[in-house]
Write a protein that holds these residues in place. Structure first.
Motif, short mmCIF file in Angstrom:
data_model
loop_
_atom_site.label_atom_id
_atom_site.label_comp_id
_atom_site.label_asym_id
_atom_site.label_seq_id
_atom_site.Cartn_x
_atom_site.Cartn_y
_atom_site.Cartn_z
N ILE A 115 0.85 -1.20 0.00
CA ILE A 115 0.00 0.00 0.00
C ILE A 115 0.88 1.24 0.00
N LYS A 116 1.94 1.23 0.82
CA LYS A 116 2.87 2.35 0.87
C LYS A 116 3.55 2.55 -0.49
N ALA A 117 4.01 1.48 -1.11
CA ALA A 117 4.70 1.57 -2.39
C ALA A 117 3.78 2.09 -3.49
N ILE A 118 2.56 1.59 -3.53
CA ILE A 118 1.62 2.01 -4.57
C ILE A 118 1.21 3.47 -4.37
N THR A 119 0.89 3.86 -3.14
CA THR A 119 0.49 5.25 -2.92
C THR A 119 1.65 6.20 -3.21
N LYS A 136 -0.41 10.19 13.84
CA LYS A 136 0.72 10.26 12.89
C LYS A 136 0.77 9.04 11.97
N GLN A 137 -0.39 8.68 11.42
CA GLN A 137 -0.49 7.54 10.51
C GLN A 137 -0.52 8.00 9.07
N GLY A 138 0.22 7.30 8.22
CA GLY A 138 0.13 7.52 6.79
C GLY A 138 -1.03 6.73 6.24
N ALA A 139 -1.32 6.90 4.95
CA ALA A 139 -2.41 6.16 4.32
C ALA A 139 -2.21 4.66 4.48
N HIS A 140 -0.96 4.20 4.34
CA HIS A 140 -0.67 2.77 4.48
C HIS A 140 -0.90 2.29 5.91
N ASP A 141 -0.66 3.15 6.90
CA ASP A 141 -0.94 2.79 8.30
C ASP A 141 -2.44 2.75 8.56
N LEU A 142 -3.16 3.73 8.02
CA LEU A 142 -4.61 3.77 8.20
C LEU A 142 -5.27 2.55 7.57
N THR A 144 -3.96 -0.41 7.04
CA THR A 144 -3.57 -1.68 7.67
C THR A 144 -3.67 -1.65 9.19
N ASN A 145 -4.16 -0.53 9.74
CA ASN A 145 -4.34 -0.38 11.19
C ASN A 145 -3.03 -0.63 11.94
N THR A 146 -1.97 0.06 11.48
CA THR A 146 -0.67 -0.05 12.11
C THR A 146 -0.21 1.33 12.60
N PHE A 147 0.81 1.33 13.44
CA PHE A 147 1.33 2.55 14.02
C PHE A 147 2.85 2.52 14.04
N VAL A 148 3.47 3.66 13.81
CA VAL A 148 4.91 3.80 13.99
C VAL A 148 5.07 4.59 15.28
N VAL A 149 5.70 3.95 16.26
CA VAL A 149 5.77 4.54 17.60
C VAL A 149 7.21 4.57 18.11
N HIS A 150 7.43 5.45 19.07
CA HIS A 150 8.72 5.49 19.77
C HIS A 150 8.73 4.33 20.77
N LYS A 151 9.72 3.48 20.66
CA LYS A 151 9.77 2.27 21.48
C LYS A 151 9.72 2.58 22.98
N LYS A 152 10.53 3.51 23.44
CA LYS A 152 10.59 3.83 24.87
C LYS A 152 9.30 4.47 25.37
N GLU A 153 8.71 5.32 24.55
CA GLU A 153 7.44 5.95 24.94
C GLU A 153 6.33 4.91 25.03
N LEU A 154 6.33 3.95 24.11
CA LEU A 154 5.34 2.88 24.15
C LEU A 154 5.51 2.03 25.41
N GLN A 155 6.75 1.70 25.74
CA GLN A 155 7.00 0.93 26.96
C GLN A 155 6.54 1.70 28.19
N ARG A 156 6.82 2.99 28.23
CA ARG A 156 6.39 3.84 29.35
C ARG A 156 4.87 3.89 29.43
N TYR A 157 4.24 4.04 28.30
CA TYR A 157 2.77 4.09 28.25
C TYR A 157 2.17 2.77 28.71
N ASN A 158 2.74 1.65 28.25
CA ASN A 158 2.23 0.33 28.64
C ASN A 158 2.37 0.08 30.14
N GLN A 159 3.38 0.64 30.76
CA GLN A 159 3.56 0.49 32.20
C GLN A 159 2.52 1.30 32.98
#
Length: 164
Positions: A115-119, A136-142, A144-159
């Motif tokens: 999807i990213k390559a075609i768009t 902060k999702q691109g068309a390809h993220d929207l 496919t329901n995916t997210f690009v996240v900061h690893k440490k921020e995600l870990q902090r949020y999950n805690q």
């Protein structure tokens, strides 16, 4: 991921950091394609079969094949691996996750890639969407329901709370 408060917005990788990661990955893929292309050309020359009709056709199609397959395998194998990110994203501590914060499966990552390559091929400006969506999702993220996240921020949020 339903986090949208100010403190959780830091989780998502924004437009400029993702662009920088893309540039790094593009340089790496270009080097890989050039090395593999040269390697195959050298092998054909050393074998002395460079003058056959099949090899001429193959030589014309080889760059196209490489530019279709190499970036796809590069992105998908890295993003569906345990590290969850391409080397370019890893430089900035970004990872790609699904809506539950888990690693993408191979085919899920493949769908996201194509999807990213075609768009990108047809509508270059579509990447600017990342700058304006709340997560902060691109068309390809929207798509496919995916997210690009900061690893440490995600870990902090999950805690602090549940991911969903």
């Amino acid at each position: 991921m339903t986090a949208t408060s100010d403190c959780t917005k830091r989780i998502y990788g924004g437009f400029w950091i993702r662009t920088a990661a893309f540039v790094i990955d593009f340089i790496i893929v270009t080097i890989l394609v050039l090395l593999i292309g040269e390697g195959v050309s050298s092998i054909l020359f050393l074998l002395g079969i460079g003058e056959t009709a099949f090899v001429h056709v193959f030589a014309m199609l080889w760059p196209l094949i490489l530019w279709l397959v190499m970036p796809w395998l590069y992105c998908v194998l890295w993003e569906s691996s345990k590290v969850k990110a391409t080397p370019g994203k890893l430089v900035f501590s970004l990872i790609v996750v699904d809506k539950e914060g888990k690693r993408l499966e191979f085919w899920h990552a493949s769908g996201r890639y194509w999807i990213k390559a075609i768009t990108f091929t047809f509508i270059h400006i579509i990447y600017i969407v990342v700058a304006f969506t709340p997560k902060k999702q691109g068309a390809h993220d929207l798509c496919t329901n995916t997210f690009v996240v900061h690893k440490k921020e995600l870990q902090r949020y999950n805690q602090q709370s549940s991911f969903l």
